[in-house]
Design a protein around this motif. Structure first.
Motif, PDB file in Angstrom:
ATOM      1  N   GLU A  73     -47.235  10.332  58.330  1.00 33.92           N
ATOM      2  CA  GLU A  73     -47.889  10.466  59.638  1.00 33.92           C
ATOM      3  C   GLU A  73     -46.978  11.053  60.712  1.00 33.92           C
ATOM      4  O   GLU A  73     -47.436  11.386  61.799  1.00 33.92           O
ATOM      5  CB  GLU A  73     -48.416   9.104  60.104  1.00 33.92           C
ATOM      6  N   THR A  74     -45.710  11.155  60.422  1.00 34.02           N
ATOM      7  CA  THR A  74     -44.798  11.753  61.399  1.00 34.02           C
ATOM      8  C   THR A  74     -44.827  13.271  61.215  1.00 34.02           C
ATOM      9  O   THR A  74     -45.221  13.762  60.159  1.00 34.02           O
ATOM     10  CB  THR A  74     -43.353  11.268  61.173  1.00 34.02           C
ATOM     11  N   ASN A  75     -44.423  13.999  62.235  1.00 28.54           N
ATOM     12  CA  ASN A  75     -44.377  15.456  62.072  1.00 28.54           C
ATOM     13  C   ASN A  75     -42.982  16.035  62.302  1.00 28.54           C
ATOM     14  O   ASN A  75     -42.793  17.249  62.215  1.00 28.54           O
ATOM     15  CB  ASN A  75     -45.436  16.153  62.940  1.00 28.54           C
ATOM     16  N   VAL A  76     -42.016  15.145  62.562  1.00 28.68           N
ATOM     17  CA  VAL A  76     -40.646  15.647  62.745  1.00 28.68           C
ATOM     18  C   VAL A  76     -39.659  14.537  62.367  1.00 28.68           C
ATOM     19  O   VAL A  76     -39.966  13.346  62.505  1.00 28.68           O
ATOM     20  CB  VAL A  76     -40.448  16.161  64.202  1.00 28.68           C
ATOM     21  N   SER A  77     -38.503  14.937  61.833  1.00 34.40           N
ATOM     22  CA  SER A  77     -37.515  13.932  61.422  1.00 34.40           C
ATOM     23  C   SER A  77     -36.193  14.140  62.155  1.00 34.40           C
ATOM     24  O   SER A  77     -35.832  15.258  62.507  1.00 34.40           O
ATOM     25  CB  SER A  77     -37.274  14.021  59.915  1.00 34.40           C
ATOM     26  N   VAL A  78     -35.506  13.017  62.371  1.00 37.62           N
ATOM     27  CA  VAL A  78     -34.155  13.051  62.940  1.00 37.62           C
ATOM     28  C   VAL A  78     -33.271  12.303  61.955  1.00 37.62           C
ATOM     29  O   VAL A  78     -33.613  11.201  61.538  1.00 37.62           O
ATOM     30  CB  VAL A  78     -34.102  12.331  64.304  1.00 37.62           C
ATOM     31  N   ARG A  79     -32.177  12.914  61.563  1.00 38.21           N
ATOM     32  CA  ARG A  79     -31.261  12.232  60.655  1.00 38.21           C
ATOM     33  C   ARG A  79     -29.885  12.213  61.288  1.00 38.21           C
ATOM     34  O   ARG A  79     -29.431  13.217  61.828  1.00 38.21           O
ATOM     35  CB  ARG A  79     -31.247  12.957  59.323  1.00 38.21           C
ATOM     36  N   ILE A  80     -29.245  11.048  61.216  1.00 33.46           N
ATOM     37  CA  ILE A  80     -27.921  10.901  61.817  1.00 33.46           C
ATOM     38  C   ILE A  80     -26.958  10.429  60.736  1.00 33.46           C
ATOM     39  O   ILE A  80     -27.256   9.487  59.994  1.00 33.46           O
ATOM     40  CB  ILE A  80     -27.961   9.847  62.950  1.00 33.46           C
ATOM     41  N   GLN A  81     -25.821  11.080  60.647  1.00 33.04           N
ATOM     42  CA  GLN A  81     -24.785  10.608  59.725  1.00 33.04           C
ATOM     43  C   GLN A  81     -23.429  10.969  60.307  1.00 33.04           C
ATOM     44  O   GLN A  81     -23.329  11.846  61.174  1.00 33.04           O
ATOM     45  CB  GLN A  81     -24.976  11.212  58.337  1.00 33.04           C
ATOM     46  N   TRP A  82     -22.398  10.282  59.850  1.00 30.00           N
ATOM     47  CA  TRP A  82     -21.068  10.566  60.375  1.00 30.00           C
ATOM     48  C   TRP A  82     -20.536  11.885  59.842  1.00 30.00           C
ATOM     49  O   TRP A  82     -20.728  12.211  58.676  1.00 30.00           O
ATOM     50  CB  TRP A  82     -20.078   9.458  59.992  1.00 30.00           C
ATOM     51  N   GLY A  83     -19.859  12.647  60.707  1.00 27.01           N
ATOM     52  CA  GLY A  83     -19.112  13.819  60.274  1.00 27.01           C
ATOM     53  C   GLY A  83     -17.788  13.338  59.683  1.00 27.01           C
ATOM     54  O   GLY A  83     -17.533  12.138  59.637  1.00 27.01           O
ATOM     55  N   PRO A  84     -16.925  14.279  59.238  1.00 27.17           N
ATOM     56  CA  PRO A  84     -15.639  13.906  58.647  1.00 27.17           C
ATOM     57  C   PRO A  84     -14.822  12.999  59.578  1.00 27.17           C
ATOM     58  O   PRO A  84     -14.733  13.263  60.777  1.00 27.17           O
ATOM     59  CB  PRO A  84     -14.934  15.253  58.440  1.00 27.17           C
ATOM     60  N   LYS A 135     -15.430  10.379  60.939  1.00 25.87           N
ATOM     61  CA  LYS A 135     -16.233   9.812  62.024  1.00 25.87           C
ATOM     62  C   LYS A 135     -15.882  10.404  63.386  1.00 25.87           C
ATOM     63  O   LYS A 135     -15.982   9.745  64.419  1.00 25.87           O
ATOM     64  CB  LYS A 135     -16.089   8.281  62.078  1.00 25.87           C
ATOM     65  N   ARG A 136     -15.442  11.677  63.374  1.00 25.10           N
ATOM     66  CA  ARG A 136     -15.092  12.319  64.647  1.00 25.10           C
ATOM     67  C   ARG A 136     -16.335  12.656  65.457  1.00 25.10           C
ATOM     68  O   ARG A 136     -16.286  12.759  66.663  1.00 25.10           O
ATOM     69  CB  ARG A 136     -14.279  13.602  64.391  1.00 25.10           C
ATOM     70  N   PHE A 137     -17.445  12.860  64.778  1.00 27.37           N
ATOM     71  CA  PHE A 137     -18.695  13.115  65.490  1.00 27.37           C
ATOM     72  C   PHE A 137     -19.864  12.602  64.645  1.00 27.37           C
ATOM     73  O   PHE A 137     -19.721  12.391  63.441  1.00 27.37           O
ATOM     74  CB  PHE A 137     -18.864  14.610  65.793  1.00 27.37           C
ATOM     75  N   ALA A 138     -20.981  12.390  65.326  1.00 26.09           N
ATOM     76  CA  ALA A 138     -22.208  12.023  64.623  1.00 26.09           C
ATOM     77  C   ALA A 138     -23.001  13.305  64.407  1.00 26.09           C
ATOM     78  O   ALA A 138     -23.320  14.009  65.369  1.00 26.09           O
ATOM     79  CB  ALA A 138     -23.010  11.024  65.441  1.00 26.09           C
ATOM     80  N   ALA A 139     -23.257  13.628  63.158  1.00 21.22           N
ATOM     81  CA  ALA A 139     -24.009  14.845  62.845  1.00 21.22           C
ATOM     82  C   ALA A 139     -25.498  14.529  62.871  1.00 21.22           C
ATOM     83  O   ALA A 139     -25.964  13.668  62.138  1.00 21.22           O
ATOM     84  CB  ALA A 139     -23.607  15.372  61.476  1.00 21.22           C
ATOM     85  N   VAL A 140     -26.210  15.212  63.764  1.00 28.22           N
ATOM     86  CA  VAL A 140     -27.647  14.973  63.898  1.00 28.22           C
ATOM     87  C   VAL A 140     -28.400  16.201  63.389  1.00 28.22           C
ATOM     88  O   VAL A 140     -28.092  17.325  63.786  1.00 28.22           O
ATOM     89  CB  VAL A 140     -28.022  14.709  65.375  1.00 28.22           C
ATOM     90  N   THR A 141     -29.355  15.990  62.493  1.00 35.78           N
ATOM     91  CA  THR A 141     -30.198  17.104  62.049  1.00 35.78           C
ATOM     92  C   THR A 141     -31.656  16.763  62.351  1.00 35.78           C
ATOM     93  O   THR A 141     -32.097  15.639  62.168  1.00 35.78           O
ATOM     94  CB  THR A 141     -30.049  17.398  60.535  1.00 35.78           C
ATOM     95  N   ILE A 142     -32.362  17.759  62.858  1.00 35.38           N
ATOM     96  CA  ILE A 142     -33.775  17.594  63.205  1.00 35.38           C
ATOM     97  C   ILE A 142     -34.561  18.595  62.377  1.00 35.38           C
ATOM     98  O   ILE A 142     -34.132  19.740  62.212  1.00 35.38           O
ATOM     99  CB  ILE A 142     -34.031  17.926  64.697  1.00 35.38           C
ATOM    100  N   GLY A 143     -35.710  18.173  61.864  1.00 40.90           N
ATOM    101  CA  GLY A 143     -36.520  19.119  61.089  1.00 40.90           C
ATOM    102  C   GLY A 143     -37.991  18.790  61.180  1.00 40.90           C
ATOM    103  O   GLY A 143     -38.372  17.616  61.253  1.00 40.90           O
ATOM    104  N   HIS A 144     -38.811  19.817  61.179  1.00 37.43           N
ATOM    105  CA  HIS A 144     -40.263  19.603  61.156  1.00 37.43           C
ATOM    106  C   HIS A 144     -40.670  19.100  59.778  1.00 37.43           C
ATOM    107  O   HIS A 144     -40.102  19.516  58.769  1.00 37.43           O
ATOM    108  CB  HIS A 144     -40.999  20.915  61.454  1.00 37.43           C
ATOM    109  N   ASN A 145     -41.665  18.228  59.757  1.00 33.08           N
ATOM    110  CA  ASN A 145     -42.226  17.714  58.515  1.00 33.08           C
ATOM    111  C   ASN A 145     -42.943  18.857  57.789  1.00 33.08           C
ATOM    112  O   ASN A 145     -43.916  19.407  58.300  1.00 33.08           O
ATOM    113  CB  ASN A 145     -43.212  16.584  58.843  1.00 33.08           C
TER     114      ASN A 145
END
Ligand SMILES: [Mn+2]
Length: 295
Positions: free
Chosen positions: A222-233, A235-245
């Motif tokens: 039922e969602t139409n977009v996703s956000v994913r968060i994971q640590w970069g190398p 833990k220097r940054f949080a890598a965020v990826t967004i994508g349409h369903n």
């Protein structure tokens, strides 16, 4: 001539077509960045496919939207068309009877490269789509020159069913299935729905799990977009990826534009940005708010 292409299914199919039509003595796999950063030497002996343009090449075939924004060459041999795959561009360019037997391979490569997939293509793929995941760098099982060359030769000499039975292919398929089964469990645990957005936060997980990036959409249809968060190398940054369903293409948001506000980029349907850890939670909340607002 040498063929310079990308190590994915579209690269494999491009290589099947080009080696049928041209005399190719070697195939080189590189990343698009290697062309834009001029890290890889291109000569007049090179045919570039499924990668950005380089002025030194003999021929160029591509289908990516961003090649246009990077600046199109005025005059070149080959073809550039916005299309579902580079393979399609090559197939149409030659329009040769010699390529007719690859029609199905090109159709399926179109679907895989433009993510026109069904639920079954994600949870229980077969044929060319299944093969595609075994040469997808995002599947986390690497890309290897030998494997790539083998696939090109096999696809030219045997049906897809027989290619899938080759031990090196079967081994990757087995690994994919194991990864996806584990990934599904962990996805369920770390994902939540917020309106039209599904948010997966892998930051509490020690080792970021790897699996089919589309599985999330089968869990949250039922969602139409996703956000994913994971640590970069480190833990220097949080890598965020967004994508349409890809199973529910109703999102009006522009992922690339949203990410560019936070130092990242991408295109309309998918984008990424690195966030400094101290600001990450606040900025993630802003990103989710934009995605909800834009609908
Ligand atoms: Mn492609």
């Amino acid at each position: 001539m040498r063929l310079v292409t990308r190590g994915d299914l579209d690269g494999v199919t491009s290589a099947v077509l080009i080696t049928t039509m041209e005399k190719i003595y070697s195939i080189e796999l590189i990343h698009p960045q290697d062309i834009t950063d001029k890290k890889f030497e291109i000569t007049g002996e090179d045919i570039i496919a499924n990668l950005p343009y380089h002025p030194g090449c003999a021929m160029w075939f591509d289908h990516h939207e961003h090649s246009k924004t990077d600046g199109l060459p005025g005059n070149f041999k080959g073809s550039y068309v916005i299309a579902p795959s580079a393979s399609r561009v090559i197939y149409e360019y030659y329009s040769s009877d010699k390529l007719k037997r690859y029609e199905y391979l090109v159709d399926e490569t179109d679907r895989f490269d433009s993510a026109q997939l069904t639920v079954k293509d994600i949870t229980d793929p077969d044929g060319v789509i299944l093969l595609g995941y075994t040469v997808d760098s995002r599947s986390g099982i690497g890309r290897f020159n030998r494997y790539f060359i083998d696939l090109v030769n096999w696809l030219k000499t045997m049906p897809i069913e027989d290619v899938l039975l080759k031990p090196s292919v079967a081994e990757r398929v087995k690994l994919l299935r194991e990864n996806n089964a584990a990934f599904l469990d962990i996805l369920k645990k770390y994902s939540r729905q917020d309106g039209n957005v599904v948010v997966t936060d892998f930051r509490p997980v020690n080792k970021t799990p790897i699996g089919n990036r589309f599985l999330i959409y089968t869990l949250f249809p039922e969602t139409n977009v996703s956000v994913r968060i994971q640590w970069g190398p480190e833990k220097r940054f949080a890598a965020v990826t967004i994508g349409h369903n890809i199973l529910n293409r109703t999102s009006r948001s522009d992922c690339g534009q949203i990410c560019s506000k936070f130092g990242g980029g991408g295109h309309r349907g998918a984008a990424a940005c690195p966030l400094v850890p101290e600001k990450a939670d606040q900025q993630i909340a802003e990103i989710i708010e934009s995605l909800k607002r834009e609908g």
